[in-house]
Structure formats: C-alpha cells, structure tokens
Scaffold this motif. Structure first.
Motif, PDB file in Angstrom:
ATOM      1  N   ARG A  98       0.831  -1.221   0.000  1.00 13.93           N
ATOM      2  CA  ARG A  98       0.000   0.000   0.000  1.00 13.93           C
ATOM      3  C   ARG A  98       0.859   1.263   0.000  1.00 13.93           C
ATOM      4  O   ARG A  98       0.554   2.232  -0.667  1.00 13.93           O
ATOM      5  N   ASN A  99       1.927   1.283   0.816  1.00 16.15           N
ATOM      6  CA  ASN A  99       2.877   2.409   0.812  1.00 16.15           C
ATOM      7  C   ASN A  99       4.266   1.807   0.598  1.00 16.15           C
ATOM      8  O   ASN A  99       4.812   1.195   1.513  1.00 16.15           O
ATOM      9  N   VAL A 100       4.808   1.967  -0.609  1.00 16.73           N
ATOM     10  CA  VAL A 100       6.050   1.257  -0.941  1.00 16.73           C
ATOM     11  C   VAL A 100       7.197   1.695  -0.029  1.00 16.73           C
ATOM     12  O   VAL A 100       7.306   2.861   0.331  1.00 16.73           O
ATOM     13  N   LEU A 101       8.034   0.734   0.336  1.00 18.04           N
ATOM     14  CA  LEU A 101       9.162   1.003   1.239  1.00 18.04           C
ATOM     15  C   LEU A 101      10.464   1.145   0.464  1.00 18.04           C
ATOM     16  O   LEU A 101      11.453   1.642   0.993  1.00 18.04           O
ATOM     17  N   VAL A 102      10.480   0.678  -0.783  1.00 15.83           N
ATOM     18  CA  VAL A 102      11.678   0.785  -1.632  1.00 15.83           C
ATOM     19  C   VAL A 102      11.255   1.423  -2.947  1.00 15.83           C
ATOM     20  O   VAL A 102      10.259   1.001  -3.543  1.00 15.83           O
ATOM     21  N   GLU A 103      11.988   2.440  -3.367  1.00 13.52           N
ATOM     22  CA  GLU A 103      11.745   3.022  -4.693  1.00 13.52           C
ATOM     23  C   GLU A 103      12.693   2.341  -5.665  1.00 13.52           C
ATOM     24  O   GLU A 103      13.878   2.187  -5.356  1.00 13.52           O
ATOM     25  N   ILE A 129       8.758   7.164   3.122  1.00 14.11           N
ATOM     26  CA  ILE A 129       8.043   6.613   4.288  1.00 14.11           C
ATOM     27  C   ILE A 129       8.849   5.512   4.971  1.00 14.11           C
ATOM     28  O   ILE A 129       8.717   5.289   6.174  1.00 14.11           O
ATOM     29  N   ALA A 130       9.753   4.837   4.220  1.00 12.39           N
ATOM     30  CA  ALA A 130      10.609   3.810   4.836  1.00 12.39           C
ATOM     31  C   ALA A 130      11.564   4.455   5.837  1.00 12.39           C
ATOM     32  O   ALA A 130      11.928   3.841   6.849  1.00 12.39           O
ATOM     33  N   SER A 131      11.967   5.700   5.559  1.00 15.15           N
ATOM     34  CA  SER A 131      12.861   6.409   6.488  1.00 15.15           C
ATOM     35  C   SER A 131      12.185   6.605   7.836  1.00 15.15           C
ATOM     36  O   SER A 131      12.847   6.698   8.875  1.00 15.15           O
ATOM     37  N   ASN A 164       3.187  -0.281  10.606  1.00 11.58           N
ATOM     38  CA  ASN A 164       3.441  -0.843   9.277  1.00 11.58           C
ATOM     39  C   ASN A 164       2.743  -2.190   9.050  1.00 11.58           C
ATOM     40  O   ASN A 164       2.371  -2.514   7.934  1.00 11.58           O
ATOM     41  N   LEU A 165       2.557  -2.969  10.125  1.00 13.05           N
ATOM     42  CA  LEU A 165       1.940  -4.300   9.952  1.00 13.05           C
ATOM     43  C   LEU A 165       0.548  -4.161   9.337  1.00 13.05           C
ATOM     44  O   LEU A 165       0.176  -4.911   8.436  1.00 13.05           O
ATOM     45  N   LEU A 166      -0.214  -3.175   9.825  1.00 14.56           N
ATOM     46  CA  LEU A 166      -1.562  -2.976   9.275  1.00 14.56           C
ATOM     47  C   LEU A 166      -1.523  -2.203   7.967  1.00 14.56           C
ATOM     48  O   LEU A 166      -2.281  -2.486   7.051  1.00 14.56           O
ATOM     49  N   VAL A 167      -0.638  -1.223   7.861  1.00 17.33           N
ATOM     50  CA  VAL A 167      -0.603  -0.365   6.671  1.00 17.33           C
ATOM     51  C   VAL A 167      -0.221  -1.165   5.429  1.00 17.33           C
ATOM     52  O   VAL A 167      -0.878  -1.081   4.393  1.00 17.33           O
ATOM     53  N   ASN A 168       0.831  -1.968   5.523  1.00 20.95           N
ATOM     54  CA  ASN A 168       1.286  -2.713   4.344  1.00 20.95           C
ATOM     55  C   ASN A 168       0.882  -4.179   4.356  1.00 20.95           C
ATOM     56  O   ASN A 168       1.081  -4.883   3.359  1.00 20.95           O
ATOM     57  N   GLY A 169       0.334  -4.645   5.488  1.00 16.61           N
ATOM     58  CA  GLY A 169      -0.096  -6.040   5.542  1.00 16.61           C
ATOM     59  C   GLY A 169       1.090  -6.992   5.448  1.00 16.61           C
ATOM     60  O   GLY A 169       2.251  -6.576   5.441  1.00 16.61           O
ATOM     61  N   HIS A 184      -3.904  -1.669   4.832  1.00 17.84           N
ATOM     62  CA  HIS A 184      -4.922  -0.717   5.288  1.00 17.84           C
ATOM     63  C   HIS A 184      -4.511   0.703   4.933  1.00 17.84           C
ATOM     64  O   HIS A 184      -3.385   0.948   4.520  1.00 17.84           O
ATOM     65  N   HIS A 185      -5.444   1.619   5.154  1.00 19.40           N
ATOM     66  CA  HIS A 185      -5.188   3.031   4.842  1.00 19.40           C
ATOM     67  C   HIS A 185      -4.401   3.672   5.978  1.00 19.40           C
ATOM     68  O   HIS A 185      -4.798   3.593   7.148  1.00 19.40           O
ATOM     69  N   LEU A 186      -3.284   4.315   5.638  1.00 21.81           N
ATOM     70  CA  LEU A 186      -2.367   4.896   6.637  1.00 21.81           C
ATOM     71  C   LEU A 186      -3.103   5.846   7.585  1.00 21.81           C
ATOM     72  O   LEU A 186      -2.971   5.738   8.810  1.00 21.81           O
ATOM     73  N   GLY A 187      -3.903   6.781   7.016  1.00 13.60           N
ATOM     74  CA  GLY A 187      -4.602   7.769   7.845  1.00 13.60           C
ATOM     75  C   GLY A 187      -5.557   7.117   8.819  1.00 13.60           C
ATOM     76  O   GLY A 187      -5.616   7.475  10.009  1.00 13.60           O
ATOM     77  N   GLU A 188      -6.314   6.124   8.328  1.00 10.69           N
ATOM     78  CA  GLU A 188      -7.288   5.439   9.191  1.00 10.69           C
ATOM     79  C   GLU A 188      -6.594   4.686  10.323  1.00 10.69           C
ATOM     80  O   GLU A 188      -7.041   4.708  11.467  1.00 10.69           O
ATOM     81  N   VAL A 189      -5.489   4.022  10.000  1.00 14.61           N
ATOM     82  CA  VAL A 189      -4.764   3.231  11.012  1.00 14.61           C
ATOM     83  C   VAL A 189      -4.195   4.159  12.081  1.00 14.61           C
ATOM     84  O   VAL A 189      -4.254   3.856  13.280  1.00 14.61           O
TER      85      VAL A 189
END
Length: 815
Positions: A98-103, A129-131, A164-169, A184-189
């Motif tokens: 959902r939110n990539v950790l590596v570009e 966001i990985a930072s 991160n567990l919920l955000v990226n599953g 899941h959605h970052l803002g909601e979590v």
C-alpha cells in the motif's frame, strides 16, 4: 590422547522430531512471519537497515540493487541472493504494497506476473516513508544483536514510526503457521492508533469508526462488513473482494464492460486468459471479445459485448467463475513477544503502542543523557570564561596539554570532562558573543532536559509526543482511500441465458435410458421419423425443447437426474445417443420411468409421485431445482420393497387416477395429498388388498374428459369413460372394481392409459411382441366387462406393459 567417536543410540522419530522442532522455531521466528511491532520479516528489516547504513536514502541518488543485495547477504542475511532480491522487489511493487518502502528504477515486475529485471539492471533506494520506520535508530531506541559472523550488529526490530503491519499487511507460510494480513489506509490506522492510546478500553466497534476495513493498493470493492468485524475481533474472517467495473456505450448501439481495478493479488494476464477461454468454450454467451488495454495511465480490461449481450448477467458469470471476484481470508498471525500469535485489531494496535512507548522512552533517555553531558560542559565553559585570565595564565605556565589539564583541575575544581573541553577550546571562541551563545545554549539545554524528564515521568506527555509524531506522518504521507466497502455480500445469480446460447432443439429419451439432443435441421432431414434406438427399446420422450430448459429424468428407485438441456450430448437424429449413466452414474438395475421438461422452476407447480405399494407424494416443483447435478438426487424416500411407478407435473387442480393389478380403480383430487418436503416418503393413496400393487397412475386436469384404456395380462383391452364409471372419492379408499372377477384364469391389469378418440396405445408382451390398438376402434364399456382380446396370450406371452403413441394426430398428418 586420540579423539574417540561418541555414538548416540536414539530412535529416529526422536532425532527427526528434535531437529524439525529446531528448524520450525527458526522459520517461524526468523523467516516467514512478521513482527507485530514493525510489521517486517527479518529479510525485509535487514534490507531496509542495510540501505540506511549504506546511505541509500531517498534524498540521495539511486544505487544498483545488486550492491544492496550484496550488502544484505554479506552482513546480515546469509541466504541466497534471489530470496533477498525478491523481497526487495516486492517492497517496491505498488500493486502489492500500500505504501512502498523501496523506490526502484527499472523493471520491477507487473500485475501480469512478469518477473522483474535482474538486480544488475535495476536501481533502488529507500522510499521517504521507509525512512520513518528507521528514524531514530541511532538513538538507542531498539535493541541490537551481533550479526551472523559477529563482525557488526543489526537491530532486532525497527523503531517504526507508523503501524506498518496494518498499513502494508503481510503474507507468509511457515511451519504450522501462515499469515494473511491485508493492507490498510495509513490515515485510518493512525487515527485508530491514537484512539486506542487515548482510550485503552475502546472496543473493535470504536476502532472501526476509523478503520473501515482493508484498503488494497489495487482498489476494488470489499463486501461483508460483519466478516470484517469478525476478523478484527478474532484475527480470522472471510471477505469478498471484487473488481471495479463500469459499462460504456460503444458504436453500433453495443456495450462494453470496462474493468479498471482488480481484486488484490490477482494476476491480470491469467484473468484475461481465463475470461477469453470461457468465451471461446461457449461457457458464456454474449461476449464478442476480452482484451487488455492497460497502459501507464492504469488498469483497463475490456469485455466487449455482442449486440444482445446482457452486461449484468455476464459480469455475474465472470464474478462466479473467474478471479474477477475472490474471497480474501484474514489470518492475522504475527510474532508477539517471540511467539507466533493470532491477533485481533486491538491487540495489534496495543502491541504497536507498547513498542512506540518503549522507543520514545529509550530515545528520551538517550537524548537526556546527551543533553546532561553537554550541559555539564557548557557550565564548565561559562565558569572558565568568568575566570578567563587566570585560566590562560595557568595554561601558559603548564608544560603540555596533559599538565595544563591537571593544573586546571587542581586550581579551579573543574571536572575532567570540563577541563578537556577548556584545553581543547580555540582562541576565537573567547569573544563576548560566544559567552552569550553559551548562555543561550545553557538555557535551551535546561528546557530540553525539563521536556525529556517530563516525557519520562508522565504517561500523558509520552502519549502526546507519540500522537504528534503519528499526526505529522499522516499529514505528510496519507492519500485517499482506494477500496470501497459495501455492507452486504451480494449473492450472485446467473441467468442460464448468459451461459447458454438459446437454441430450439429436439430431445429424445428411450425407455432403456438412451438420450440425445439434435438440431431441428437434423430432425427435419429425417422426415420426422422416431429417434434411432435398439429394436427392443421404445421412445419415452421425444420433444422440442430449448437449450435453456431442464430435463428431469426419474427412475424406479425414486431418484431423479437433473439434466440441463445444453449439457445433453448433441448427436445427429439418426444416431443412438448416449446412455444417461454416462452423464450421471445410476445403478445397473435402476430403470428410467419418466422424463419431465421444465422451463422455469419458479413457476407454480408440483411433482406428484406414486409408488407400487400405493403411496402418493406431492412436493413443490421449486424444491427440485438443483445446484449440484453430478449424482442422482432423491425425489421420494421409498420403503425397502417399494418402487416408484410414475411421476407427474401437476398444477393444484388435477384428478389422480390409480389402477391396481387386481382390478381396482380410484379417482381423487391431487389436493387430497398434502404438500411435503423433497426427501419425504408421502401418504397412502389407495387401500390395497394383500398381494395387490398399483400398476398405473395417471392425471388429467379439471375440465378434461378422457377415457381410461385398460390392458390385462391375458391380452384383453377395454375403454371406459372415467367420469361415468369412476366417481371421484377421497384417497386411501379401496376404489371400484374395473374388471369382472373370474375364478378360472382371472384377468389382471398390466397397465392403464388415459386416451382421447385419436390416440393409439401399444401393448408389449413378455416375448417382446408389440401390438397397437386405436382408441377409436374400441367402444366404451362398463366396469363389469373384461374387454376384447387383441393379443393371443398362448402365442405371444402375457402382456407386461402398455404405452401411448407419442405422435399426435397432427404429427401423423404432417408425415
């Protein structure tokens, strides 16, 4: 002394069990399952940490992926390079995470399942966001352990500034455990985390006011709020995820279905291939073409319809039979306190909050210690400047730096750290401005120390700090929700017209069980001849039907076969056809007794069964609509010695006519037999004498006035008016005699038919000889007449069965 070998005599099970236990513990804790605190598996954590250590952050240029993989293998993860590179690629795939950790620059795979380019071609760096997962790792926030060869250290867990567990599953399979946690959605979590921090007694329902459900990177539509709630409460649950589609009008007044979002982790190329195969195999009608028009602007799969294509019906068919709709199974297992555990939403958030508190406390302790050290030095420098001339004099009178340091210590009472700072001071720092700067720094340090001590001593302040950091991340990185959530799981109903091309065909079934369907053209070419069959066989059903109809075939054991017409083998009319046992397996001694054609099971109607031992059963037609049809289904429950002799489709106002072997006849309304369920056995229809059985059961509608045709085993036939000779009574009576009883060689009824003036009835004897009788050739007789002989019993054998010619007067006139 020489080394002696020590051999252990142990049972194999014990050795294997012990070794497998060690291996299982390793793959559970150190490979396949994520940590509840940072949501990462060890390989992912090591990749991110190695990139940070190498300075491969998002504010620097991209570096070759091979360099990172080499660093990870060489320093932290002694496994194959493929496993490391695969994990790195997955963290860069925006349709998986959902939110990539590596570009990543270069080919990192696709939704079609294409492999990424080799690591020597691609370049990567940490995403912004990985930072945030790694932020403050240098401030003693998390525990470090030696790496595999003890040349350096690696973190046991990352500080993880967002859940991160919920955000990226996560997804993974280990020994005895598997995990499936959706993104899941970052803002909601973050909102739910703040709620759980401020109100530790909150319920799953409270948390769900913020977290509506998963938010897949590929979008789509989720159905089943109750299942989401169950999953958040228990860690397990099943939701339905379907593609997002819209219908567009195209040239020629036709329509096309556009799929622009797919269910999570569905391979697009395989899906398109499957949908096209279903079209080519003619499993779905009304589709002209399925093609993939996806480009850099987004997913776009087109289902182009024919002019008469039913968009909603076709979509439903594809939802049911392809991955256009999938079920996603929650199985929220993560490592919590070194143990794999099935966790609900609240437990995951609570574990994350505990971790964050620990991280902020450790960071605050680290910063407090640094601030106090600096405060001590600043105090020494301010004191030194106030007695500057004497300090300088002391230093000038000293032999070297060490001597100067000792002299300052003795004369002015500085500590060793302060003395070191003073002797290391450069001359230009001794200006008035510098004194002012030091005083400002001292005041600032005072504030910092007070702030950090407040964090360490006040839970409220600690929560406020975590809340602010989480809110900042939400503002910086949260985007719009991609997945829509619908309350109920929609039941998919597929119209037969969508799956089957509507075509009128000729269907034939013989008494021996041979069945076929033929095109009307093939039937016409045979000049209306009866269906091809064996010499000893006869036609049980020969009828024009539509491929969207259903044929119910009943057997003497009370079972029925559910045969959609489009699944009946297509043969030329002059061919024999296939035995029903090849379509649905039946017993060798099971015989076909009746076939009934059904256009629509929802239409009012009843199936009425009659058995040899005089039972009648009436059930609503709708109960016989079957989903599974690979085996015979129960039509009526029979007693041990009983058999089913006939089945009729009735409509509530039919007359039932029964005849027994000993010559009794009974007529009553079908409503006399109350309605029962599909698996019931029915009620008594006729009161039989000892050794008597029912040999015929016929029905006719109110208003019709047919005659009853009776054939006896001695070859005699007769015709009677039903209305005048068999008056209507209640069921479960003995009935009226329809033959004159003879003491010597009495007549026994072999069968009955209801006939009109133009009907022809056939009689078959034990020796296989058949004879036809026209109803018009018989005069109506009364109940005490045994009829006239049409078969010589001595020559042909006793009559065993009778049936009405299926050809009508119109059919005969045509030919």
């Amino acid at each position: 002394m020489a080394n002696t070998e020590k051999l252990l005599d142990l049972p194999l099970e014990e050795v294997i069990g012990d070794r497998f236990g060690i291996y299982s513990k390793y793959i559970i804790q150190e490979r396949a399952l994520p940590d509840v605190r940072d949501g990462l598996k060890p390989v992912q954590r090591r990749i991110l940490y190695a990139m940070l250590q190498d300075g491969n952050t998002n504010d620097k240029p991209f570096r070759k992926s091979a360099k990172t993989v080499g660093n990870v293998i060489g320093n932290y993860h002694p496994h194959g390079d493929t496993s490391v590179y695969d994990a790195m690629v997955r963290m860069s795939q925006d349709w998986k995470v959902r939110n990539v950790l590596v570009e990543m620059h270069g080919n990192n795979g696709s939704m079609d399942g294409d492999p990424p380019a080799a690591m020597r071609y691609t370049e990567a760096r940490l995403s912004p966001i990985a930072s945030e997962l790694l932020r403050d790792i240098d401030k003693e926030t998390v525990a470090f352990v030696p790496n595999f060869d003890e040349t350096t250290e690696e973190p046991l867990v990352l500080p993880a500034k967002f859940p991160n567990l919920l955000v990226n599953g996560s997804t993974g399979i280990s020994a005895g455990y598997a995990t499936d946690i959706p993104p899941h959605h970052l803002g909601e979590v973050i909102d739910a985390t703040i709620l759980a921090m401020e109100n530790p007694d909150c319920t799953v329902e409270d948390l769900m006011t913020h977290i509506k459900g998963p938010d897949f990177p590929t979008g789509g539509i989720i159905q089943g709020v109750d299942e989401i709630k169950k999953a958040y409460r228990t860690g397990k649950g099943k939701i339905v995820v379907r593609a997002r589609t819209e219908v567009e009008q195209i040239r020629g007044g036709r329509e096309q279905i556009v799929i622009n979002e797919l269910p999570y982790e569905v391979n697009k190329a395989n899906l398109v291939k499957k949908m096209e195969e279903l079209r080519l195999d003619r499993k779905v009608e009304g589709v002209a073409e399925v093609r993939d028009e996806t480009d850099r602007t987004g997913t776009r799969v087109i289902i182009e319809l024919k002019k008469d294509g039913d968009a909603a019906g076709i979509l439903n068919y594809y939802y049911k039979n392809t991955d256009l709709q999938i079920t996603y199974n929650f199985n929220m297992v993560a490592i919590h306190r070194k143990t794999p555990k099935l966790l609900g939403l609240k437990e995951i958030l609570t574990a994350y909050i505990e971790h964050q508190k620990e991280v902020i406390i450790n960071r605050s302790r680290h910063e407090l210690s640094k601030a106090k050290e600096r405060q001590h030095i600043v105090e020494g420098l301010i004191k030194a400047i106030s007695v500057l001339d004497e300090v300088i004099q002391t230093i000038r009178a000293s032999k070297d730096k060490k001597d100067a340091k000792n002299n300052i210590l003795e004369k002015f009472g500085f500590t060793e750290i302060q003395a070191e700072a003073i002797v290391s001071l450069q001359l230009y720092r001794l200006t008035n401005t510098d004194i002012q700067t030091l005083q400002e720094e001292a005041a600032e340090l005072e504030k910092t120390i007070a702030r950090l001590e407040d964090i360490l001593h006040s839970e409220k302040t600690l929560i406020r700090v975590i809340k602010k950091e989480l809110t900042d991340i939400k503002k910086k990185y949260a985007d719009g929700r991609r997945t829509t959530i619908e309350d109920k799981i929609q039941e998919i109903k597929i119209d037969l017209e969508v799956m089957v091309a509507s075509e009128d065909v000729m269907v034939a079934l013989t008494k021996q069980g041979y069945i076929k369907r033929s095109s009307l053209r093939s039937f016409s070419a045979s000049n209306g001849e009866d269906a091809a069959m064996k010499e000893t066989d006869r036609v049980l059903l020969q009828q024009e039907m539509n491929t969207t109809d259903t044929l119910l075939v009943f057997t003497d054991t009370g079972r029925y076969l559910y045969l959609p017409v489009h699944e009946i083998p297509d043969k030329r009319w002059k061919e024999l056809g296939q035995h029903v046992a090849n379509l649905v397996p039946i017993e060798q001694d099971e015989t076909v007794i009746k076939a009934i054609t059904i256009k629509d099971f929802s239409q009012p109607g009843y199936l009425t069964f009659v058995t040899k031992l005089g039972l009648i059963k009436r059930t609503e037609l709708a109960q016989y609509k079957a989903q599974r049809r690979s085996k015979p289904l129960m039509g009526i429950k029979l007693k041990k010695d009983d058999t089913c002799i006939d089945v009729h489709l009735t409509h509530g106002a039919s007359n039932i006519v029964l005849a027994t072997r000993l010559g009794y006849g009974l007529r009553f309304d079908e409503e006399e037999a109350g309605l029962v369920g599909q698996r019931a056995s029915g009620v008594k229809a006729i009161n039989l004498k000892k050794d008597d059985t029912v040999v015929g059961a016929k029905v006719f509608e109110e208003g019709e006035r047919p005659d009853i045709f009776i054939a006896t085993q001695r070859g005699a036939v007769k015709k009677m008016s039903i209305m005048s000779t068999l008056e209507k009574t209640a069921r479960a009576r003995r009935g009226l005699t329809m033959l004159r009883e003879l003491k010597a060689s009495p007549h026994r009824i072999s069968g009955i038919e209801l006939v009109n003036h133009d009907d022809t009835v056939w009689l078959a004897t034990e020796k296989g000889i058949t004879t036809s009788v026209k109803a018009s050739d018989l005069r109506a007789s009364d109940r005490y007449n045994n009829g006239s002989y049409v078969v010589d019993q001595d020559e042909a054998g006793p009559v065993v069965s009778i049936w009405k010619d299926l050809k009508t007067k119109e059919d005969k006139e045509k030919n």
